[in-house]
Design an enzyme around this catalytic site. Structure first.
Site, PDB file in Angstrom:
ATOM      1  N   GLU A  46      54.993  16.741 114.303  1.00  0.00           N
ATOM      2  CA  GLU A  46      56.019  16.082 115.108  1.00  0.00           C
ATOM      3  C   GLU A  46      57.376  16.799 115.050  1.00  0.00           C
ATOM      4  OE1 GLU A  46      55.250  11.709 115.995  1.00  0.00           O
ATOM      5  OE2 GLU A  46      55.423  11.780 113.817  1.00  0.00           O
ATOM      6  N   HIS A  90      63.288  11.185 111.193  1.00  0.00           N
ATOM      7  CA  HIS A  90      62.160  10.494 111.831  1.00  0.00           C
ATOM      8  C   HIS A  90      61.351   9.792 110.755  1.00  0.00           C
ATOM      9  CE1 HIS A  90      58.700   9.321 114.005  1.00  0.00           C
ATOM     10  NE2 HIS A  90      57.904  10.093 113.290  1.00  0.00           N
ATOM     11  N   HIS A 125      58.524   6.223 109.724  1.00  0.00           N
ATOM     12  CA  HIS A 125      57.595   5.175 110.137  1.00  0.00           C
ATOM     13  C   HIS A 125      57.997   3.859 109.456  1.00  0.00           C
ATOM     14  CE1 HIS A 125      54.419   8.582 110.906  1.00  0.00           C
ATOM     15  NE2 HIS A 125      55.474   8.660 111.686  1.00  0.00           N
ATOM     16  N   HIS A 182      54.869   3.076 116.122  1.00  0.00           N
ATOM     17  CA  HIS A 182      55.030   4.330 115.397  1.00  0.00           C
ATOM     18  C   HIS A 182      56.180   4.284 114.390  1.00  0.00           C
ATOM     19  CE1 HIS A 182      55.264   9.016 115.990  1.00  0.00           C
ATOM     20  NE2 HIS A 182      55.494   8.657 114.746  1.00  0.00           N
TER      21      HIS A 182
HETATM   22 ZN   LIG Z   1      55.879   9.973 113.239  1.00  0.00          ZN
END
Ligand SMILES: [Zn+2]
Length: 253
Positions: free
Chosen positions: A95, A114, A116, A186
């Site tokens: 990602e 980023h 989760h 996500h």
């Molecule tokens: Zn992710």
């Protein structure tokens, strides 16, 4: 009353981004450990910082290492397309295009997180608006955080991951000029003008999401209004304290 003074630390606390890549990478590494402590990163997730030497490039961990184990030796450089460069054959997380897409679209952004993070997930699933309910989450603003749905760009038959440049660019468009974008099913991506800001925002987005969800269970939350979100916090002092705590934890384990 005793005056509060921040703990001794070699990290800068003046609220600016360091002028060298070496210092930026040191902050980046320490921030992995801070975000692990605060439940933002677990085995998944990554953060990056824009390069001082080449503003189109950024630094982030290589693939295959969990966030709390990241050292400076695991940090590699990525180009404007989100591809590793001068990486000695090492590859990046799938990602990495999240970061590449946002740095291209947002010249003001110097750091990207980023994650989760569990607490934000319900807001990406239901249409319930994630908005600032806490003064420490002022950066969320008084409009709902935007929600990115990978189906809208990659169709029904998608990987659920931002694992290509087209999805990265689409995520950056959904983020727009905001600090936080939720990702359906996500997690979230958070940006800031320094690593310290991005870390602070990621931590307090999680805290705000929990408080808002608990408030929703009791009744109708009162959100910050347009005046109340117009503020700032000395985030670097908090960051330095968190970094010292994380360092102590790692030293004693
Ligand atoms: Zn992710």
């Amino acid at each position: 009353m005793e005056q509060y003074s921040p703990p001794n630390t070699s990290q800068r606390v003046d609220g600016t981004i360091p002028p060298t890549d070496e210092e930026r990478i040191a902050e980046l590494v320490a921030s992995h450990h801070v975000l692990y402590d605060h439940g933002v990163l677990d085995g998944f997730g990554h953060l990056s910082v824009r390069s001082a030497a080449d503003a189109a490039h950024f630094f982030m961990q290589r693939g295959g290492v969990v966030p709390d184990d990241v050292t400076a030796g695991d940090v590699i450089e990525y180009d404007e397309n989100g591809e590793p460069c001068r990486a000695g054959g090492r590859t990046g997380p799938s990602e990495r295009y999240i970061h590449g897409g946002i740095y291209r679209a947002r010249p003001d952004v110097m750091a990207v997180v980023h994650s989760h993070t569990d607490a934000v997930l319900p807001f990406g699933l239901t249409g319930a608006p994630l908005k600032a309910v806490l003064h420490t989450a002022y950066f969320l603003g008084s409009d709902p955080a935007p929600v990115f749905d990978i189906r809208e760009v990659m169709g029904q038959d998608n990987t659920m991951l931002v694992d290509n440049p087209v999805a990265g660019a689409a995520l950056a468009r959904t983020l727009g000029d905001r600090s936080v974008v939720l990702m359906r099913g996500h997690g979230m991506t958070v940006v800031g003008p320094t690593v310290h800001d991005a870390v602070f925002r990621a931590v307090y987005t999680r805290v705000n999401a929990r408080a808002e969800m608990e408030a929703l269970a009791l009744g109708e939350p009162v959100f910050l209004n347009g005046f109340e979100v117009d503020r700032g916090d000395p985030v670097s002092i908090h960051w330095a304290w968190w970094a010292a705590q994380a360092e102590a934890r790692r030293a004693s384990s």
